[in-house]
Design a protein around this motif. Structure first.
Motif, short mmCIF file in Angstrom:
data_model
loop_
_atom_site.label_atom_id
_atom_site.label_comp_id
_atom_site.label_asym_id
_atom_site.label_seq_id
_atom_site.Cartn_x
_atom_site.Cartn_y
_atom_site.Cartn_z
N GLU A 1 -12.91 14.02 5.56
CA GLU A 1 -14.55 14.16 7.00
C GLU A 1 -13.56 13.07 7.62
OE1 GLU A 1 -16.64 14.97 6.29
OE2 GLU A 1 -16.74 16.02 4.35
N ILE A 2 -14.32 12.98 8.49
CA ILE A 2 -13.63 12.21 9.96
C ILE A 2 -14.24 10.64 9.95
CG2 ILE A 2 -15.95 12.27 11.55
CD1 ILE A 2 -12.73 11.93 12.37
N SER A 3 -15.42 10.55 9.16
CA SER A 3 -16.22 9.24 8.72
C SER A 3 -14.86 8.53 8.10
CB SER A 3 -16.65 8.85 7.76
OG SER A 3 -16.65 10.00 6.54
N GLN A 4 -13.55 9.63 7.32
CA GLN A 4 -12.22 8.39 6.12
C GLN A 4 -11.77 7.78 6.46
OE1 GLN A 4 -12.45 12.26 3.38
NE2 GLN A 4 -11.74 10.68 1.90
N ILE A 5 -10.93 8.85 7.78
CA ILE A 5 -10.61 8.62 9.06
C ILE A 5 -10.52 7.42 9.86
CG2 ILE A 5 -8.41 9.21 10.98
CD1 ILE A 5 -8.27 10.69 8.17
N SER A 6 -11.84 7.55 10.32
CA SER A 6 -12.18 6.50 11.47
C SER A 6 -12.45 5.18 10.58
CB SER A 6 -13.63 6.63 11.75
OG SER A 6 -14.16 7.57 12.48
N GLU A 7 -12.68 5.00 9.04
CA GLU A 7 -12.95 4.08 7.77
C GLU A 7 -11.14 3.55 7.92
OE1 GLU A 7 -14.34 2.90 3.29
OE2 GLU A 7 -15.24 4.62 4.71
N LEU A 8 -10.04 4.10 7.76
CA LEU A 8 -9.37 3.53 7.59
C LEU A 8 -8.65 2.84 8.93
CD1 LEU A 8 -6.29 3.72 6.90
CD2 LEU A 8 -5.63 6.51 8.15
N VAL A 9 -9.31 3.15 9.61
CA VAL A 9 -8.47 3.23 11.46
C VAL A 9 -9.14 1.72 11.76
CG1 VAL A 9 -8.68 3.20 13.69
CG2 VAL A 9 -8.01 4.89 12.28
N ASP A 10 -10.67 0.79 11.40
CA ASP A 10 -11.01 0.22 11.04
C ASP A 10 -10.64 -0.45 10.78
OD1 ASP A 10 -12.71 1.28 13.56
OD2 ASP A 10 -14.67 1.22 11.82
N LYS A 11 -10.19 -0.16 9.22
CA LYS A 11 -9.86 -1.44 8.40
C LYS A 11 -8.40 -2.05 8.35
CE LYS A 11 -8.90 -1.94 2.69
NZ LYS A 11 -9.04 -1.32 1.68
N ILE A 12 -7.41 -1.39 9.26
CA ILE A 12 -6.17 -1.89 9.42
C ILE A 12 -6.16 -2.38 10.98
CG2 ILE A 12 -4.83 -0.61 8.11
CD1 ILE A 12 -4.22 1.49 11.30
N LYS A 13 -7.44 -2.48 12.12
CA LYS A 13 -7.58 -3.18 12.89
C LYS A 13 -7.49 -4.56 12.25
CE LYS A 13 -10.09 -0.23 15.79
NZ LYS A 13 -11.74 0.33 16.49
N PHE A 14 -7.61 -4.90 11.04
CA PHE A 14 -7.95 -6.44 10.55
C PHE A 14 -6.55 -6.69 9.89
CE2 PHE A 14 -12.14 -4.83 10.80
CZ PHE A 14 -12.34 -6.30 11.69
N PRO A 15 -5.90 -7.91 10.62
CA PRO A 15 -4.61 -8.48 9.58
C PRO A 15 -4.36 -8.10 8.27
CG PRO A 15 -5.79 -10.36 10.48
CD PRO A 15 -6.28 -9.08 10.77
N PRO A 16 -3.42 -7.77 7.53
CA PRO A 16 -2.78 -7.57 5.74
C PRO A 16 -3.02 -9.40 5.98
CG PRO A 16 -1.01 -7.17 7.11
CD PRO A 16 -1.81 -6.77 8.35
N LEU A 17 -2.88 -9.09 4.08
CA LEU A 17 -3.24 -10.69 3.61
C LEU A 17 -1.29 -10.48 3.11
CD1 LEU A 17 -5.90 -10.28 1.36
CD2 LEU A 17 -6.44 -11.52 3.37
N LYS A 18 -1.09 -11.78 3.41
CA LYS A 18 -0.05 -12.17 2.99
C LYS A 18 0.38 -13.42 2.00
CE LYS A 18 0.48 -15.03 7.13
NZ LYS A 18 1.01 -14.92 8.35
N LEU A 19 1.51 -13.76 1.58
CA LEU A 19 1.47 -14.75 0.25
C LEU A 19 2.39 -16.01 1.38
CD1 LEU A 19 3.39 -13.85 -2.63
CD2 LEU A 19 0.56 -13.08 -2.18
N SER A 20 2.63 -17.37 0.66
CA SER A 20 2.61 -18.73 1.88
C SER A 20 3.59 -18.62 2.31
CB SER A 20 2.52 -19.20 0.81
OG SER A 20 3.69 -19.58 -0.59
N ASP A 21 4.83 -18.07 1.74
CA ASP A 21 6.08 -17.43 2.52
C ASP A 21 6.22 -16.14 3.50
OD1 ASP A 21 5.79 -15.13 0.73
OD2 ASP A 21 7.43 -14.92 -0.85
N ASN A 22 4.86 -15.52 3.71
CA ASN A 22 4.21 -14.46 4.74
C ASN A 22 5.06 -12.94 4.20
OD1 ASN A 22 3.60 -16.16 7.25
ND2 ASN A 22 5.65 -16.47 7.80
N SER A 23 5.26 -12.83 2.77
CA SER A 23 5.60 -11.76 2.19
C SER A 23 4.09 -10.84 1.46
CB SER A 23 6.37 -11.95 1.07
OG SER A 23 5.77 -12.31 -0.38
#
Length: 284
Positions: free
Chosen positions: A68-90
């Protein structure tokens, strides 16, 4: 990283190259159940710390063979925000795994292309398919293609040895041959006890037909599971197509498979199939 994985040499070298160059967009192509999804899972969990798996590893699959186009759009919206990381940036990276991407239609592919070419944050894309040509050419041209080949029987046996199966030798040998390098089937069997029972029944059917035991041929019709007759016949056809290369016998079974799919009485079809199998062997 790949030393403990049971892979053909070609696949292992291919993944080492992908790891060394850190390609960001990969297509894993090959038959079903030969390890594509498993390797994608290993790769993503290698680079993403466990505590971040649920957030930074994203997997999507089609709904009833449709994205569904909604699946891809939701994915694109999600990765607009930065991924989480640990204190050492890993872990500061997304791993996106899209299974059965051959079902991506042009509208979904167009949306996906924008982030495949330039993701806002570090992202590794793994697209998984068993039909490379079904992917839009625009998607194929932006990815490195990694072709997976089936494991040898010896490699499949190595996988079996890692599992807790207690099988008679004849059943073990038959199932290894029937798997035909599709190592994912082994892992399915660990989760589905009924699958192992069904394959032992398929083995008995195939052996009677294979060895043309006339006195037992009439018993075969009662050995099929009428509730799952299509799957049973597909498994029998697969065995004879892979290991006997006897297209005439496979076509014979396929003929009655089609009758059953069309709604003809199952018992009648199986009885007629065994009559024709008898005639087939008597004629050669």
């Amino acid at each position: 990283m790949f030393e403990n994985l049971i892979l053909n040499k070609h696949n292992k070298n291919m993944l080492k190259i992908a790891k060394f160059h850190r390609f960001k967009s990969l297509i894993f192509v090959g038959k079903d159940n030969i390890g594509k999804t498993t390797i994608a899972d290993v790769l993503s969990k290698k680079y993403i710390p466990e505590i971040l798996w649920n957030r930074n590893i994203i997997k999507i699959v089609p709904n009833n063979q449709v994205f569904e186009i909604s699946q891809i759009s939701e994915l694109v919206d999600k990765i607009k925000f930065p991924p989480l990381k640990l204190s050492d940036n890993s872990g500061f990276e997304y791993f996106v795994v899209i299974e059965h991407c051959e079902y991506l239609k042009s509208n979904c592919a167009d949306v996906l292309l924008k982030v495949l070419e330039e993701s806002p944050y570090p992202t590794t894309w793994i697209l998984i398919t068993n039909n490379l040509q079904a992917l839009p050419s625009t998607v194929r041209s932006r990815c490195i293609v990694c072709e997976f080949t089936p494991l040898s029987d010896d490699k499949v046996k190595e996988v079996f040895e890692q599992q807790d199966f207690d099988l008679p030798p004849d059943v073990y040998e038959f199932i290894v041959k029937w798997i035909s390098g599709r190592v994912g089937v082994v892992f399915q069997m660990t989760k589905d006890a009924q699958m192992l029972i069904r394959l032992q029944r398929i083995m008995r059917i195939c052996k009677i037909i294979e060895n043309f035991k006339i006195d037992q041929l009439y018993k075969v019709t009662n050995m099929f599971d009428e509730k799952n007759i299509k799957q049973d016949l597909e498994d029998v056809m697969f065995y004879f197509a892979q290991y006997h290369r006897n297209i005439n016998l496979v076509l014979l079974i396929q003929k009655y498979y089609k009758y059953i799919v069309a709604g003809v009485n199952v018992s009648l079809c199986l009885d007629m199939l065994m009559v024709e199998v008898f005639r087939f062997y008597k004629s050669i």
